[in-house]
Design a protein around this motif. Structure first.
Motif: not given
Length: 297
Positions: A9-12, A16-23, A91-92
Motif C-alpha cells: 500500500i502506497i498512500n499518496c 511528487e518530490k520523493y515518489l519515484q525513489q519509493a516506486i 512516499t518519502d
C-alpha cells in the motif's frame, strides 16, 4: 511452493518530490510476487503522472473522491488488497531490495505471528546523513510491554497478515498516531517477528507532518492515553511512563510556542533526568535554530 502474494500500500497526497525513489525501491525487490495498491488522495501535484509512468500490471491505481484523512485513506486502501500479506510504504521512504525476500520465515510462521517488522535507517535530509534507528536488538514474540516502554515499529518496516483485517482497522480519528494505535492493538493478541537488518530508509525532513504538528501529536496521544484500560497488566505496569511521556510531549510543543518562567519550572520538575536535559536544551535554544533542528527531538 508458490510464493505468497504481498499487497504493498502506497498512500499518496502530493508526494511528487520523493515518489519515484519509493516506486523504484518496490520495482527493485528480489521478491516479485506482489501487487501495489496506489492511493491518490486527491493530489494536486504531479504524483499521478509520476505513478502512471510505471508500466507494470502489478501496479493498481485508485483515486479517492475527496481528500481523506490519512488513516481513512489507509483503511480505504485495505479494502482493495488481494494479497495474503500487506506492507506499507510511505512516499518519502524507500526499501532495500531484499525488504520482501527477507521475510520468508514470517511467511511460513504459524497463526500466532500476526505481523513482522525490521530495523531501519533514518536519513536526515538536512545533513545528508544516515543513522541506525535502533542499536538494540529488536524483540520478537509478544512485544506489547516493550512497545509501551519504547515504540520501535515504523510503519514502512511492517508486513502484516491479511487475516487480521477481520478484526482490526486504523482509527480514522487520528492524524499522527494511527499506526502506533494499530500496532499496539494487534500486539495485544498476536506475536510480532523482528528482523534486525536495516531494510528500510526513513526520510526525516522539514515537511514531516509530525514535526510540524507537535500540539496535534500531544492532543492525540492525550486522547489515546485517556482511553486505555489500565486494569490490563501491561498498561498498568507502564502507566507512570505513559503519563510522563504525555507530559514530555506537552512540554516540547509549549517550548516551541510560548517559552516562559512557568514552563521552565515545569521542565525542572519533570521526573526523568535524560528527558529533562533534552527539554532544557529545547527551552534555551532560540526558536529559529529549533526550526532547523526540529527533526532531532
Amino acid at each position: 511452493m508458490k510464493k505468497k502474494l504481498v499487497s504493498i500500500i502506497i498512500n499518496c497526497f502530493n508526494g511528487e518530490k520523493y515518489l519515484q525513489q519509493a516506486i523504484n525501491s518496490v520495482l527493485n525487490q528480489k521478491y516479485k510476487n506482489f501487487e501495489v495498491i496506489f492511493i491518490d488522495n486527491c493530489s494536486s501535484d504531479n504524483s499521478a503522472l509520476i505513478y502512471k509512468k510505471t508500466k507494470d500490471r502489478r501496479f493498481k491505481y485508485f483515486k479517492t473522491k475527496k481528500k481523506l484523512k490519512l488513516y481513512e485513506s489507509r483503511n480505504f486502501a485495505l479494502k482493495k488488497v488481494k494479497g495474503n500479506y500487506i506492507a506499507f510504504l510511505d512516499t518519502d521512504d524507500w526499501w532495500n531490495k531484499n525488504f520482501l525476500s527477507s521475510r520468508q520465515k514470517f511467511f511460513l510462521s504459524n497463526k500466532k505471528y500476526g505481523f513482522s517488522f525490521s530495523n531501519c535507517l533514518h536519513y536526515y535530509e538536512n545533513t545528508n546523513k544516515f543513522k541506525i534507528f535502533s542499536k538494540k536488538k529488536l524483540p520478537t514474540g509478544y512485544i506489547l510491554n516493550d512497545l509501551l516502554k519504547y515504540y520501535f515499529v515504523k510503519l514502512s518496516t511492517i508486513i502484516i497478515k491479511k487475516e487480521m483485517l477481520k478484526n482490526y482497522k486504523f482509527n480514522p480519528f487520528y492524524n499522527i498516531i494511527g499506526d502506533f494505535d494499530f500496532i499496539i492493538k494487534i500486539s495485544k493478541k498476536y506475536k510480532g517477528m523482528s528482523f534486525q537488518d536495516n531494510l528500510v530508509n526513513i526520510r526525516i525532513h522539514k515537511n514531516n507532518f509530525t514535526h510540524n504538528n507537535r500540539k496535534m501529536f500531544y492532543d492525540e496521544f492525550k486522547h489515546w492515553v485517556n482511553n486505555q484500560d489500565f486494569s490490563d497488566f501491561h498498561f498498568n505496569q507502564n502507566k507512570e511512563f505513559l503519563f510522563d511521556k504525555l507530559e514530555y510531549l506537552r512540554l516540547v510543543y509549549l517550548s516551541l510556542e510560548n517559552k516562559n518562567f512557568g514552563l521552565l519550572l515545569d521542565i525542572i520538575k519533570f521526573p526523568r533526568y535524560f528527558y529533562k536535559i533534552k527539554l532544557l536544551i529545547i527551552f534555551f535554544i532560540p526558536n529559529f535554530i529549533l526550526r532547523l533542528k526540529k527533526e532531532y527531538f
